[in-house]
Design a protein around this motif. Structure first.
Motif, PDB file in Angstrom:
ATOM      1  N   GLU A   1      83.130  28.547  15.170  1.00 29.98           N
ATOM      2  CA  GLU A   1      81.565  29.251  15.200  1.00 29.98           C
ATOM      3  C   GLU A   1      80.976  29.276  16.606  1.00 29.98           C
ATOM      4  O   GLU A   1      81.389  28.227  17.256  1.00 29.98           O
ATOM      5  CB  GLU A   1      81.019  28.812  14.069  1.00 29.98           C
TER       6      GLU A   1
ATOM      7  N   THR B   1      87.294  33.637  14.007  1.00 32.56           N
ATOM      8  CA  THR B   1      86.049  33.124  14.738  1.00 32.56           C
ATOM      9  C   THR B   1      85.031  33.981  14.206  1.00 32.56           C
ATOM     10  O   THR B   1      84.877  34.998  13.586  1.00 32.56           O
ATOM     11  CB  THR B   1      86.251  33.520  16.294  1.00 32.56           C
ATOM     12  N   ILE B   2      83.918  33.267  14.356  1.00 29.92           N
ATOM     13  CA  ILE B   2      82.775  33.846  13.860  1.00 29.92           C
ATOM     14  C   ILE B   2      81.418  33.756  15.125  1.00 29.92           C
ATOM     15  O   ILE B   2      81.241  32.535  15.657  1.00 29.92           O
ATOM     16  CB  ILE B   2      81.988  33.013  12.629  1.00 29.92           C
ATOM     17  N   ASP B   3      80.875  34.817  15.518  1.00 33.30           N
ATOM     18  CA  ASP B   3      80.045  34.782  16.504  1.00 33.30           C
ATOM     19  C   ASP B   3      78.692  35.176  15.940  1.00 33.30           C
ATOM     20  O   ASP B   3      78.359  36.245  15.489  1.00 33.30           O
ATOM     21  CB  ASP B   3      80.268  35.859  17.615  1.00 33.30           C
ATOM     22  N   ARG B   4      77.964  34.182  15.806  1.00 31.92           N
ATOM     23  CA  ARG B   4      76.637  34.262  15.289  1.00 31.92           C
ATOM     24  C   ARG B   4      75.777  35.247  15.826  1.00 31.92           C
ATOM     25  O   ARG B   4      74.520  35.560  15.152  1.00 31.92           O
ATOM     26  CB  ARG B   4      75.855  32.778  14.849  1.00 31.92           C
TER      27      ARG B   4
ATOM     28  N   ARG C   1      82.258  24.125  15.755  1.00 35.51           N
ATOM     29  CA  ARG C   1      80.983  24.688  15.828  1.00 35.51           C
ATOM     30  C   ARG C   1      80.498  24.393  17.096  1.00 35.51           C
ATOM     31  O   ARG C   1      80.445  23.442  17.547  1.00 35.51           O
ATOM     32  CB  ARG C   1      80.249  24.175  14.481  1.00 35.51           C
TER      33      ARG C   1
END
Lengths: 396, 498
Positions: free
Chosen positions: A165, A139-142, A191
């Motif tokens: 994301e 996971t990417i947490d902006r 996303r």
């Protein structure tokens, strides 16, 4: 004409001069980005490819409203993440040379210039993700990733990876994902973008071998300017790609989904499924293209973009495009735009469902086809529930 | 059809393939006529514009209008967004005016026209004599304006039309005889600087047809214009203006052919249609310009701007085109649906073969309330040809309750050609409904259900729905003009690629 090119170049030279200093090997590749940008310039409203999304929106200021984001199970990654196992290796891009960096961006220019991708290469921090087996969910947490984001992904034969994301706070970040899928590889990408102040420009570039499975789904809840571009090249036979999106533009905002799928192999299947709901002040753009090259026989290309306009004062703009050079293929594209279905509404109302709830139900049903495109049942349910929360919290 | 055709995938109707091959095989109208012709000096300048204007004996305002257009044209850039590829045109290596010597003094009647010119039309099968009904057999009358290179050589049935109050004459004559009407409407649908080729046309157009249908009049016969390019290295720039006053109706046809030549020739026309309240115009084209040879040598560059302005309420315009000719086509007959409840329709069959390239389609601009439009486009590509549908449907915020339905199908015959679809769909209000569909599987479920319920098999039902109204339209083309079109009706789009 020259005045336009000058304006584009002057925009690009600002980007080039403000790019941060990077490691030696990357500097060499970025020199190419600089040269490209100085020669071609940034986007301009007169560019055909930007006719529905004015690049000026990239600079304009915004309001402020954010929504709650669900949390997804998975391993969170940051630009500094470094890990290595049999199935997965993650390396910060500054640490090792990688030929993937910028390769797919450069090759995509042949099908329409993508200056914002080059710009993102100049400023982004990021990681390479090499997947040799079951890569699981990353996971990417902006909200916690501080910079523009670059992901270089290589999925080996038979390996799988899912990336999710999210990001609830407003951001002006940009993102480039370059993904190479070897024969039999799977890559799933989700996303979620829902911050009203977002001026978020994201690119997914993917190159697929044979028997691959690529799925990308985006949910957009708001956004001052979201432009999601996907450029997918099907180079091996029998692969499947699905690019889908559910956009709920309930709080003004501008969402642009631009997809370019190139069929360059036998018997591949591609799907573009976009469901767009807009209320007053919102603009939804869909530019989809299927290019079927001469040798890509038995291609099955499907493209559907549907717009639901709940109020006047909104815009739904679509350009579903086909370019076909092979004769034994089936490509379809459908595009519809309308208001709420009065008959369905009447049906629900006559059964005692209150107006607002009836409209909410119909909006939820409308986006279902896009959510169906998500590969995993768990994620389908989770995103379905999230969109319900979002829809049922709105006065329609 | 027993002939075995290779390179065609299963499911494509063999009769269609044979038909397309035949259309592309031999150009029947490629002869040239030996006519003594007077040319304006080669090239383009203000002097040439003045010369064309003086040849037509035009009033000062018309010359000024042309010069204004010419000056705008000089500042414009040739459009390059279409999916067509051709060598750069040298606009100074063209003749902009070519007139048969015998037309120095305009003949009073068709009978006074040089027999050699009449012979050309006879060979093309275009009736220029006002044949009487024979032995009580009722014959459908068609009034013809015959345009040969840069001039109109004559118009038939003038008197009968005059009795009905209909004006049908070469536009060069209309500028003299009805300047008030020409001045009022010329350039109001396609402005001088609308696009590069329209601006060029405004500067150098030499002839074309002018039609005015008065209030409440149903034009007593079909009107038609037949365009023939004969001279070499000559561009044809015709201008057609049709005004349908309140409650009037007219059906208008145009046909076009040209001799086989090794060098490409330019044809840049402008057609303007004006419709007032309750008026209806049916405009049909059978475009059969010389397509060039198998290797793409020669042929006509057909760069045409056609637009209808439905100014009045309840007005109705229908464009039908059968495109088989030209080496390069760049053409988008459009409808501005300004009047409330006005309707626009566009039906097109475009067949490209050998090295032909066509980028064609329509624009439906919905401005008035409850406006309706329908687009049916069928593109068929064979040989090494490229066929593109390009269309715009735009529904403005005030055009509430509007409706569009678009259906595009394309078919590829062989694996060296291309079929492309580039639709632009812009909707800006919540009460309108716009649908774009491109395959038989996306046929309206209700219609399909209706047919199925009555025992029609699914495939037949789909064929019925998809092909139904296009066939109807093609069959409505008058026989005189539509031998090719009639044959094309047989073409089915089974096996279409999308």
């Amino acid at each position: 004409m020259n005045a336009i090119l000058e304006a584009k170049q002057s925009l690009a030279s600002d980007w080039v001069s403000s790019a941060p200093v990077v490691s030696d090997w990357r500097a060499a590749r970025l020199e190419e980005s600089r040269k490209w940008l100085l020669a071609h310039g940034g986007p301009h409203a007169r560019d055909h490819y930007w006719s529905y999304t004015d690049p000026k929106l990239l600079d304009a200021s915004t309001g402020s409203l954010n929504v709650a984001m669900p949390s997804f199970a998975g391993t969170a990654i940051l630009p500094t993440t470094k890990t290595s196992s049999d199935a997965l290796k993650i390396t910060p891009i500054e640490e090792a040379e990688n030929k993937l960096f910028g390769r797919l961006v450069a090759s995509a220019h042949g099908r329409g210039a993508r200056p914002l991708a080059e710009k993102t290469l100049l400023s982004a921090q990021g990681v390479y993700i090499e997947v040799m087996g079951d890569g699981g969910v990353l996971t990417i947490d902006r909200d916690v990733w501080p910079d523009d984001i670059y992901l270089g992904i290589t999925v080996a034969s038979g390996a799988t990876l899912t990336i999710i994301e999210t990001g609830a706070k407003s951001s002006t970040k940009n993102m480039v994902v370059e993904a190479e899928l070897a024969d039999g590889a799977s890559f799933h990408h989700i996303r979620i973008a829902a911050a009203l102040e977002d001026k978020f420009h994201a690119h997914l570039f993917a190159e697929l071998g044979a028997n691959c499975d690529l799925r990308s789904f985006s949910f957009s809840g708001a956004g001052h300017l979201h432009r999601f571009e996907s450029v997918v090249d099907l180079l091996g036979d029998n692969s499947h790609v699905s690019i889908a999106g559910a956009d709920l533009l309930m709080n003004k905002g501008h969402q642009d989904d631009t997809v370019y799928i190139t069929h360059d192999a036998l018997n591949c299947n591609s799907r573009q499924v976009f469901k767009r709901v807009v209320t007053e002040g919102a603009t939804s753009v869909f530019q989809g293209k299927i290019l079927v090259k001469e040798d890509a026989q038995k291609t099955d290309g499907y493209q559907i973009s549907q717009g639901l306009m709940l109020e006047d004062g909104a815009e739904i703009l679509s350009k579903p495009e086909l370019e076909i050079y092979a004769d034994d293929v089936a490509c379809s594209h459908g595009s519809t735009t309308s208001g709420m279905d009065e008959t369905a509404l009447f049906y629900l109302r006559s059964r005692g469902v209150p107006m607002n709830e009836a409209r909410q139900l119909l909006v939820r049903a409308f986006i279902e086809e896009a959510i169906e495109e998500i590969h995993s049942e768990d994620l389908r349910e989770q995103i379905g529930a999230m969109s319900e929360e979002w829809i049922f919290g709105q006065a329609l | 059809m027993t002939e075995v055709i290779d390179n065609v995938k299963d499911g494509v109707d063999s009769e269609t393939v044979a038909q397309v091959r035949e259309v592309g095989s031999e150009y029947k109208y490629g002869f040239s006529s030996d006519i003594e012709t007077e040319f304006a000096p080669m090239g383009l300048s203000e002097d040439i514009v003045r010369l064309i204007s003086s040849k037509n004996n035009e009033p000062e305002w018309m010359l000024e209008w042309r010069l204004q257009a010419y000056r705008r044209w000089l500042t414009m850039v040739e459009p390059d967004w279409a999916m067509v590829d051709y060598p750069k045109i040298n606009f100074q290596e063209q003749y902009y005016y070519a007139r048969p010597k015998s037309m120095d003094i305009r003949p009073e009647t068709i009978d006074d026209v040089d027999p050699k010119l009449l012979e050309t039309y006879k060979k093309l099968g275009i009736p220029l004599q006002e044949q009487e009904a024979l032995l009580g057999v009722k014959q459908r009358k068609v009034a013809v304006d015959a345009v040969f290179d840069s001039v109109s050589i004559g118009t038939t049935f003038k008197d009968e039309l005059e009795k009905a109050g209909v004006i049908f004459m070469p536009i060069s004559e209309a500028i003299q005889k009805h300047p008030e009407l020409v001045k009022k409407y010329l350039g109001t649908v396609v402005p001088q600087a609308d696009n590069f080729y329209a601006a060029l046309n405004c500067a150098v157009f030499s002839d074309g047809s002018f039609v005015y249908i008065p209030k409440g009049t149903k034009c007593p016969m079909e009107l038609s214009t037949y365009f023939r390019i004969n001279a070499e290295n000559t561009g044809q720039f015709e201008r057609t203006l049709i005004v349908a006053d309140e409650g009037s109706y007219v059906s208008y046809l145009e046909g076009c052919t040209a001799p086989k030549r090794d060098s490409a020739q330019l044809h840049a026309a402008v057609v303007e249609l004006v419709l007032l309240d309750d008026a209806e115009i049916k405009y049909s084209t059978v475009q059969n310009w010389y397509p060039g040879d198998d290797e793409g040598k020669g042929g006509i560059y057909n760069f045409v701007t056609k637009r209808a302005d439905c100014r009045g309420k309840n007005s109705h315009v229908m464009w039908t085109q059968v495109e088989t000719g030209s080496s390069v086509t760049w053409k988008y007959p459009s409808c501005i649906l300004r009047g409330d409840n006005s309707q626009g329709e566009f039906y097109s069959v475009a067949i490209t073969n050998n090295m032909q390239q066509a980028d064609t389609g329509t624009k439906m601009i919905h401005l008035g309330k409850n406006t309706k439009s329908r687009i049916v486009s069928k593109g068929i590509s064979a040989g090494k040809a490229q066929n593109t549908y390009r269309g715009l449907v735009t529904v403005h915020p005030k055009a509430t309750g509007s409706r569009n339905f678009t259906q595009c199908d394309s078919l590829l015959i062989g694996d060296k050609c291309g079929a492309h679809t580039v639709p632009y769909i812009e909707v800006k209000n919540a009460t309108s409904k716009v649908e774009h569909e491109a395959t038989t599987s996306k046929v309206d479920e209700d219609q399909l259900f209706y047919c199925r319920q009555r025992g029609i098999g699914e495939e037949d039902a789909v064929a019925l729905i998809v092909n139904g109204f296009a066939k109807e339209v093609l069959q409505a083309l008058p026989m005189e003009f539509a031998v090719e079109a009639q044959a094309l009706v047989k073409i089915s789009l089974e096996g279409s690629v999308g």
